[in-house]
Motif scaffolding. Structure first.
Motif: not given
Length: 380
Positions: A65-70, A75-77, A86-95
């Protein structure tokens, strides 16, 4: 399959012995094993795999949880760095998870493994500036789990702090010697750098948790670094140059209070103990009547009681025994040499009483009077 190796026929050179030919052959083989300085593996391009992949591959990892803000901030970088491959990256803050997956344009088959390592390092609190280096071909990572190596929590914290050193000096020395980025976080140690450096980092970390101080491994790494600069020593063993530290176990095992001393082995069984009947036969009590036995037992108990009473009386009488007095010291007799003459002192006191304070003695007065009379006669 690899191409079959061609068998080279040896050419017999006149004037050269067969032993010299073998020596030259060994030198040639050792030269083949060495990698030339400055050699780099060619990069994997789109031309090597123009058609891409048939299936999609994806990896996901959870983050605290403490890494969520960073992660939300950087994440855009991360997406920008992975879009180049050509690799997709997704961030799920809920899970609380990060996912990377390949696309139809992805051509490098190993980039998805590197992308997986990237999100693992980000989850282990490694900053993005260091973690993005994993996408390079000559860089690898190693996440060393150290939580289960030491049972005692206090001992584990002390050894982990020993690895970091005062103000991070030990960790900085390891980074300079291995060319790796090392980050200690919780129950894991994350390392990022070349393959040979990661091998040394893992050895130092595991040895430190086994109660071997990192300074010994740092000293060995410094010697190896100096030896690698000499081209003549590259093909030789370095064991004679490396220090050999002896392990001193100071914690000796506590010896038990009662030691069971093993008796010497004898094939014969121990003698059979005497029964009560045998003891009575030996002492003659067996042949006594019941009344005589009873009288004897009463006499024994009376004797024991009398002995106990006398012992108790002695202990009581100890309080009434006077303590030993110290012997009186007799006065020493005065020696004859130091005796005082009392009569002489009395005479001196009598003479002093007759005298007036400041007056001249009688003889001196008479002489003075006679001298004055002579002076008067001369004047007449």
């Amino acid at each position: 399959m690899a191409a079959p190796r061609e068998v080279e026929t040896e050419k017999v050179v006149p004037g050269r012995s067969p032993t010299k030919r073998k020596a030259s052959k060994v030198i040639d083989e050792s030269e083949l094993l060495t990698v030339p300085d400055g050699w780099k593996e060619p990069a994997f391009t789109k031309e090597d795999n123009p058609k891409g992949f048939l299936e999609e591959s994806s990896f996901a990892t959870l983050f605290p949880k403490y890494r969520e803000a960073y992660l939300k901030e950087c994440w855009p970088l991360v997406q920008k760095a992975l879009n180049e491959y050509h690799v997709n990256a997704t961030l799920d803050l809920i899970e609380g998870s990060m996912t990377v997956s390949t696309t139809k344009k992805t051509f490098d088959p190993y980039i998805i493994i590197r992308a997986r390592d990237l999100i693992k390092l980000l989850a282990r609190s490694v900053p993005f500036e260091q973690a993005v280096r994993i996408l390079q071909d000559d860089t690898a990572c190693d996440i060393i789990k150290i939580g289960s190596l030491v049972r005692n929590r206090e001992r584990f914290i002390k050894r982990r702090q020993r690895l970091i050193g005062p103000n991070g000096s030990t960790l900085k020395a390891l980074e300079l010697l291995t060319n790796c980025y090392i980050f200690v976080q919780g129950n894991t140690v994350s390392a990022l750098g070349p393959y040979h450096g990661l091998k040394e980092v893992r050895k130092v970390v595991l040895d430190t948790l086994k109660n071997i101080h990192p300074i010994y491994n740092i000293k060995t790494l410094m010697i190896k670094r100096e030896l690698s600069k000499d081209p003549d020593l590259r093909s030789q063993s370095w064991q004679r140059f490396l220090p050999h530290f002896k392990h001193k176990n100071l914690n000796k095992r506590k010896e038990p209070k009662k030691k069971n001393v093993k008796k010497e082995y004898t094939p014969f069984p121990p003698p059979q103990p005497e029964s009560q009947v045998d003891k009575e036969l030996a002492s003659g009590e067996y042949f006594l009547k019941e009344s005589q036995k009873k009288r004897k037992r009463v006499e024994e108990t009376k004797a024991k009681q009398a002995e106990a009473i006398s012992r108790r009386q002695e202990e009581r009488n100890k309080a009434f025994i006077p303590p030993k007095e110290k012997p009186v010291l007799k006065p020493k007799k005065a020696s004859t040499e130091t005796k005082i003459d009392i009569e002489a002192i009395k005479e001196k006191v009598k003479k002093a009483k007759k005298k007036k304070l400041g007056a001249l003695p009688v003889e001196e007065v008479k002489l003075k009077m006679a001298a004055d009379e002579k002076k008067k006669k001369k004047k007449k």
